[in-house]
Each structure stands twice: as structure tokens, then as C-alpha cells.
Motif scaffolding. Structure first.
Motif, PDB file in Angstrom:
ATOM      1  N   TYR A   1       0.831  -1.187   0.000  1.00 47.06           N
ATOM      2  CA  TYR A   1       0.000   0.000   0.000  1.00 47.06           C
ATOM      3  C   TYR A   1       0.875   1.251   0.000  1.00 47.06           C
ATOM      4  CZ  TYR A   1      -3.102  -3.726   1.401  1.00 47.06           C
ATOM      5  OH  TYR A   1      -3.788  -4.908   1.454  1.00 47.06           O
ATOM      6  N   ILE A   2       0.908   1.936  -1.121  1.00 50.24           N
ATOM      7  CA  ILE A   2       1.828   3.052  -1.315  1.00 50.24           C
ATOM      8  C   ILE A   2       1.559   4.181  -0.326  1.00 50.24           C
ATOM      9  CG2 ILE A   2       2.513   4.869  -2.923  1.00 50.24           C
ATOM     10  CD1 ILE A   2       3.732   2.236  -3.589  1.00 50.24           C
ATOM     11  N   ALA A   3       0.302   4.495  -0.055  1.00 53.18           N
ATOM     12  CA  ALA A   3       0.002   5.587   0.866  1.00 53.18           C
ATOM     13  C   ALA A   3       0.579   5.327   2.260  1.00 53.18           C
ATOM     14  CB  ALA A   3      -1.509   5.812   0.961  1.00 53.18           C
ATOM     15  N   LEU A   4       0.600   4.049   2.672  1.00 54.84           N
ATOM     16  CA  LEU A   4       1.165   3.714   3.979  1.00 54.84           C
ATOM     17  C   LEU A   4       2.681   3.864   3.980  1.00 54.84           C
ATOM     18  CD1 LEU A   4      -1.009   0.660   5.079  1.00 54.84           C
ATOM     19  CD2 LEU A   4      -1.319   3.093   5.575  1.00 54.84           C
TER      20      LEU A   4
ATOM     21  N   THR B   1      -1.521  10.710  -6.807  1.00 56.00           N
ATOM     22  CA  THR B   1      -0.987  11.064  -8.122  1.00 56.00           C
ATOM     23  C   THR B   1       0.321  10.313  -8.346  1.00 56.00           C
ATOM     24  OG1 THR B   1       0.323  12.927  -7.287  1.00 56.00           O
ATOM     25  CG2 THR B   1      -1.992  13.369  -7.865  1.00 56.00           C
ATOM     26  N   ALA B   2       0.813  10.351  -9.569  1.00 58.49           N
ATOM     27  CA  ALA B   2       2.075   9.666  -9.878  1.00 58.49           C
ATOM     28  C   ALA B   2       3.213  10.212  -9.030  1.00 58.49           C
ATOM     29  CB  ALA B   2       2.389   9.817 -11.369  1.00 58.49           C
ATOM     30  N   PHE B   3       3.246  11.545  -8.877  1.00 55.11           N
ATOM     31  CA  PHE B   3       4.305  12.134  -8.058  1.00 55.11           C
ATOM     32  C   PHE B   3       4.174  11.709  -6.605  1.00 55.11           C
ATOM     33  CE2 PHE B   3       5.602  15.586  -5.171  1.00 55.11           C
ATOM     34  CZ  PHE B   3       6.967  15.622  -5.464  1.00 55.11           C
ATOM     35  N   GLN B   4       2.941  11.711  -6.082  1.00 52.89           N
ATOM     36  CA  GLN B   4       2.725  11.303  -4.702  1.00 52.89           C
ATOM     37  C   GLN B   4       3.111   9.841  -4.485  1.00 52.89           C
ATOM     38  OE1 GLN B   4      -1.441  12.341  -4.435  1.00 52.89           O
ATOM     39  NE2 GLN B   4      -1.012  14.218  -3.280  1.00 52.89           N
ATOM     40  N   ARG B   5       2.832   8.991  -5.475  1.00 54.83           N
ATOM     41  CA  ARG B   5       3.208   7.579  -5.353  1.00 54.83           C
ATOM     42  C   ARG B   5       4.717   7.422  -5.307  1.00 54.83           C
ATOM     43  NH1 ARG B   5      -0.739   6.904  -9.309  1.00 54.83           N
ATOM     44  NH2 ARG B   5       0.801   6.319 -10.898  1.00 54.83           N
ATOM     45  N   SER B   6       5.417   8.151  -6.170  1.00 53.71           N
ATOM     46  CA  SER B   6       6.879   8.062  -6.188  1.00 53.71           C
ATOM     47  C   SER B   6       7.481   8.559  -4.878  1.00 53.71           C
ATOM     48  CB  SER B   6       7.443   8.870  -7.359  1.00 53.71           C
ATOM     49  OG  SER B   6       6.995   8.360  -8.592  1.00 53.71           O
ATOM     50  N   LEU B   7       6.968   9.688  -4.402  1.00 56.45           N
ATOM     51  CA  LEU B   7       7.481  10.252  -3.160  1.00 56.45           C
ATOM     52  C   LEU B   7       7.175   9.338  -1.981  1.00 56.45           C
ATOM     53  CD1 LEU B   7       8.855  12.651  -1.766  1.00 56.45           C
ATOM     54  CD2 LEU B   7       6.599  13.726  -1.545  1.00 56.45           C
ATOM     55  N   SER B   8       5.978   8.780  -1.939  1.00 52.31           N
ATOM     56  CA  SER B   8       5.603   7.889  -0.848  1.00 52.31           C
ATOM     57  C   SER B   8       6.440   6.624  -0.858  1.00 52.31           C
ATOM     58  CB  SER B   8       4.119   7.522  -0.950  1.00 52.31           C
ATOM     59  OG  SER B   8       3.305   8.646  -0.736  1.00 52.31           O
ATOM     60  N   LYS B   9       6.647   6.057  -2.031  1.00 52.40           N
ATOM     61  CA  LYS B   9       7.444   4.830  -2.142  1.00 52.40           C
ATOM     62  C   LYS B   9       8.871   5.078  -1.673  1.00 52.40           C
ATOM     63  CE  LYS B   9       8.289   0.567  -3.483  1.00 52.40           C
ATOM     64  NZ  LYS B   9       9.729   0.493  -3.201  1.00 52.40           N
ATOM     65  N   TYR B  10       9.456   6.186  -2.109  1.00 52.71           N
ATOM     66  CA  TYR B  10      10.840   6.475  -1.733  1.00 52.71           C
ATOM     67  C   TYR B  10      10.957   6.737  -0.224  1.00 52.71           C
ATOM     68  CZ  TYR B  10      15.348   8.774  -1.342  1.00 52.71           C
ATOM     69  OH  TYR B  10      16.616   9.103  -0.958  1.00 52.71           O
ATOM     70  N   SER B  11      10.039   7.522   0.315  1.00 56.08           N
ATOM     71  CA  SER B  11      10.110   7.828   1.745  1.00 56.08           C
ATOM     72  C   SER B  11       9.900   6.580   2.581  1.00 56.08           C
ATOM     73  CB  SER B  11       9.082   8.906   2.115  1.00 56.08           C
ATOM     74  OG  SER B  11       7.760   8.445   1.906  1.00 56.08           O
ATOM     75  N   GLY B  12       9.049   5.664   2.096  1.00 54.25           N
ATOM     76  CA  GLY B  12       8.879   4.402   2.797  1.00 54.25           C
ATOM     77  C   GLY B  12      10.130   3.552   2.752  1.00 54.25           C
ATOM     78  N   ASP B  13      10.806   3.563   1.603  1.00 53.99           N
ATOM     79  CA  ASP B  13      12.036   2.782   1.457  1.00 53.99           C
ATOM     80  C   ASP B  13      13.118   3.217   2.444  1.00 53.99           C
ATOM     81  OD1 ASP B  13      10.992   1.208  -0.517  1.00 53.99           O
ATOM     82  OD2 ASP B  13      11.963   2.259  -2.184  1.00 53.99           O
ATOM     83  N   ILE B  14      13.294   4.535   2.600  1.00 51.24           N
ATOM     84  CA  ILE B  14      14.404   4.990   3.443  1.00 51.24           C
ATOM     85  C   ILE B  14      13.980   5.221   4.897  1.00 51.24           C
ATOM     86  CG2 ILE B  14      15.577   6.051   1.486  1.00 51.24           C
ATOM     87  CD1 ILE B  14      14.831   8.785   2.683  1.00 51.24           C
ATOM     88  N   SER B  15      12.713   4.963   5.223  1.00 48.35           N
ATOM     89  CA  SER B  15      12.253   5.244   6.590  1.00 48.35           C
ATOM     90  C   SER B  15      12.969   4.381   7.620  1.00 48.35           C
ATOM     91  CB  SER B  15      10.741   5.055   6.700  1.00 48.35           C
ATOM     92  OG  SER B  15      10.361   3.734   6.356  1.00 48.35           O
TER      93      SER B  15
END
Length: 400
Positions: free
Chosen positions: A53-56, A316-330
Motif C-alpha cells: 500500500y503506497i500511501a502507507l 498522483t504519480a508524483f505522490q506515489r513516487s514520493l511515498s514509495k521512496y520515503s517508505g524505502d528509506i524510513s
């Protein structure tokens, strides 16, 4: 002399940090080898056995940065900075229960306890080991330059236990006691994460809904009477209701989510998600410490509601990319932020002779984010891949 004096000042301040750590976050999850799809109007990631879940992911990223700012505020004597950012720990524990239940719901009857522990170790331990080594090197350098007389044996014991993700009871004060993880105080929540994971998997053959409800209720009641803790020798036992009251709620949320009529409730979840994100930011960054009752409301009601709403959100596509990246490095941000702070703060005071919070906060934040990025790309992901391949190669093929 100037170098020794600078590290001596840093040493005195670092000793005080451990009493200010408070409550932190837990480990974070990511599911590799996924491709996007859209279900029920919500942008998610799906693999063969799990949903991602990308938003999470975005929630994890915001929570990780909030923990960083919370600690910087305490360590640099700016108590107004992310005053309640430590509540991100409860969000992380709830997320962990939800994500793990989602990832392993179909594997419970075919994955042994040992296999599960091995998978979790491969996921968590590379960054934990890296953080321990970075912090141990700092304490060693500080000891040599300040001639504080910290015994190498004490550092070796703390480093060994840290690498094993095991608590150091009654750690020497000059090393970082009474913190259970004197080389990386926030690591206590990673220990609690693993403990809750193992307990859950041991009970995997029970009815999961009944188990999650029972364990969550017992943990919540214990939390009310014992309080939030788990980071020091004195509060060690407080940590188990601390993690359980959120982790088992997360497991329950997965089963609620799986049985919901998504289309019927989707519009309500989408609206409530953004409202709850706003409430999270207000609560974390309000410069007044929340009452115990307010913390319980976030922990037991609002954080679970946020996690339940997340899978239904359109991005949005940008929000998905930003969410995915921030989740990766969290996770690297959480595990590495204390050791990186120690080095940046120590060198800064060594060179300039004093602290400057307004300069150090952006400097440490940049250092933590960059270190987390490169640690993830160049160390954590490649090592986890090779470890997974080695484990897979060493297993006999499944019988047909």
C-alpha cells in the motif's frame, strides 16, 4: 588539545542524550518485486502473495522524519521541535502488524518459525549491524580523544549485544546506560518489534482474529496501568504492552480490511485518510506535550484508523513516487539517525567548540537522509538480496 576538548564537551552532552530518548518507532516493511495495479479506486502495489500500500509508505516516511526531529529537539535542547513526534512509534507498530499480516496471511501453515525468523533477520539486521558499528566507532574515538577511560571490553559487549539486537541490562552510565541499547538508544523498539513478531508467529495456528483481539486488549489494559516505556532497564517490561497494544491492533486491522466491502466505504476512507494525516501532523508538531490520555487516543484509535484508511487512497504519480521512496528509506533513517547525529554533533563541537542547534538540525537531517539513501542503495538492498539468494540456494527444492 582543541580536538580533545571538543570531544570532551561532546561526550558530556552525549551522556545526557540517553535520558532524553523517550519512545521511538519500530521497524518498517517493504515488499520487493511488485508491480502497480489499481483496486477499489486505491493505488497499491501487488505481488503474488501480498499487497503493498503506497500511501502507507508515505505515512512511514513522515513518521520516520518526525522521530528524527523529536530526538533532535531533545538532544539539542529545543523541546518545542516535534514535541510529540515520539508517538510515531505507535504508528510504526500498528503499520508493522498490518503489513506483516498482509504479507504472511497465506504462508502461516507452510512457513516454519525458523524460516520466518530468518526472513525477518535478513530484513532487519543489515542496517542494525551498520548502525551499531558506526556508533561503536564513535564511542571508541570519543574515548581515545577525551581519555575518559571507557573500557574496550564495555564497548565490545555493547557492540556484540547491539549486533545481536539484544538488550544490555544495567549498561554502564558512561557508555549510555541505563538505556538497553547504549550504542543506539532507539534500537530498543527494534528489539520489541522482533519479539512481537516471534510471539505472533508462534501463535500463528490460533484463530488470528480472536488472538489479535485478546492480545490487543490484554496489552492495552497493561499499558494503562504500566505506562509507555521499554527503553531502559527499569522500564524493560513496559515495552511489551507498548508494542503489543499497537502491533496486534495492526493484525486485526488487516482482517477487517480484507473483509470490508471496499467500494462501499472507499469514499469515507479517502476523506478520513487526509483528515487523519493532518491530525497526525498537528499532534506530532504541536509544541506542547500531549497528555497520557491524548497519547492513548492516538495510539489506540487514531493511528489504527489512519492505517485502515491508507489502502483506499488515490495518489498522483508524483505522490506515489514520493511515498514509495520515503517508505524505502524510513527504516534506515530510524536505525541510523542516532549514530549519525553523534558523529556530526561531535565533529561540529570539536571544530567550533560549541553547539548551534539552528545550524546542526539541517546539517544532521541532510546527513541522515543522504546516509540512509546510500546505505539502502549500496549496502542494505544488495546485502539482503545476496543473503536471500544464499538461503534459497541452501534449501532443498519443495516436494511435489
Amino acid at each position: 588539545m582543541m580536538i580533545a576538548a571538543g570531544f570532551r564537551r561532546s561526550f558530556a552532552s552525549e551522556e545526557q542524550l540517553f535520558g532524553k530518548i523517550g519512545t521511538q518507532q519500530t521497524a518498517v516493511e517493504a515488499h520487493p518485486n511488485c508491480k502497480p495495479y489499481k483496486s477499489g479506486g486505491a493505488h497499491m502495489m501487488a505481488s503474488k502473495d501480498t499487497e503493498h500500500y503506497i500511501a502507507l509508505d508515505g505515512v512511514r516516511g513522515v513518521a520516520a522524519i518526525s522521530v528524527l526531529f523529536f530526538h533532535l529537539g531533545r538532544w539539542l535542547d529545543l523541546p518545542w521541535l516535534a514535541t510529540n513526534g515520539n508517538l510515531a512509534v505507535d504508528t510504526f507498530f500498528t503499520l508493522s502488524g498490518f503489513v506483516l499480516a498482509s504479507a504472511y496471511a497465506e504462508k502461516m501453515h507452510r512457513l516454519s518459525l525458523w524460516d520466518f525468523v530468518l526472513i525477518r533477520a535478513i530484513r532487519l539486521m543489515p542496517v542494525i549491524v551498520l548502525a551499531t558499528v558506526i556508533s561503536a566507532l564513535y564511542v571508541l574515538a570519543r574515548s581515545l580523544l577525551t581519555q575518559q577511560g571507557i573500557l574496550l571490553s564495555d564497548i565490545a559487549v555493547a557492540a556484540t549485544l547491539g549486533i545481536l539486537n539484544a538488550p544490555y541490562f544495567y549498561a554502564p552510565h558512561h557508555l549510555g546506560g541505563p538505556q538497553l541499547f547504549p550504542l543506539n538508544g532507539p534500537q530498543f523498539s527494534l528489539f520489541l518489534e522482533v519479539a512481537s513478531n516471534v510471539f505472533w508467529w508462534t501463535c500463528r495456528f490460533l484463530n488470528q482474529v480472536v488472538f489479535a483481539v485478546a492480545a490487543g486488549i490484554v496489552s492495552a489494559i497493561s499499558l494503562v496501568f504500566m505506562g509507555i516505556g521499554g527503553d531502559t532497564t527499569e522500564t524493560f517490561w513496559h515495552g511489551f504492552p507498548h508494542v503489543g497494544s499497537s502491533f496486534f491492533i495492526g493484525i486485526l486491522l488487516f482482517y477487517i480490511h480484507r473483509n470490508l466491502a471496499a467500494e462501499r466505504w472507499s469514499v469515507y476512507f479517502k476523506t478520513s485518510f487526509w483528515i487523519l494525516i493532518s491530525l497526525m501532523m498537528i499532534m506530532f508538531y504541536t509544541p506542547v506535550e500531549a497528555s497520557f490520555s491524548a497519547k492513548l487516543i492516538w495510539k489506540l484509535l487514531l493511528a489504527p484508523a489512519l492505517v485502515l484508511a491508507g489502502p483506499h487512497v488515490d495518489l498522483t504519480a508524483f505522490q506515489r513516487s514520493l511515498s514509495k521512496y520515503s517508505g524505502d528509506i524510513s527504516f534506515p533513517i530510524y536505525a541510523l539517525h542516532y549514530p549519525i547525529f553523534c558523529w556530526v554533533n561531535g565533529i561540529y563541537q570539536m571544530l567550533l567548540g560549541s553547539r548551534n542547534p539552528h545550524f546542526e538540525i539541517p546539517l544532521v537531517t541532510l546527513a541522515v537522509v543522504l546516509t540512509s539513501h546510500f546505505a539502502l542503495r549500496l549496502y542494505d538492498k544488495p546485502l539482503r538480496y545476496h543473503l536471500s539468494q544464499a538461503v534459497r540456494a541452501g534449501k532443498p527444492p519443495p516436494s511435489t
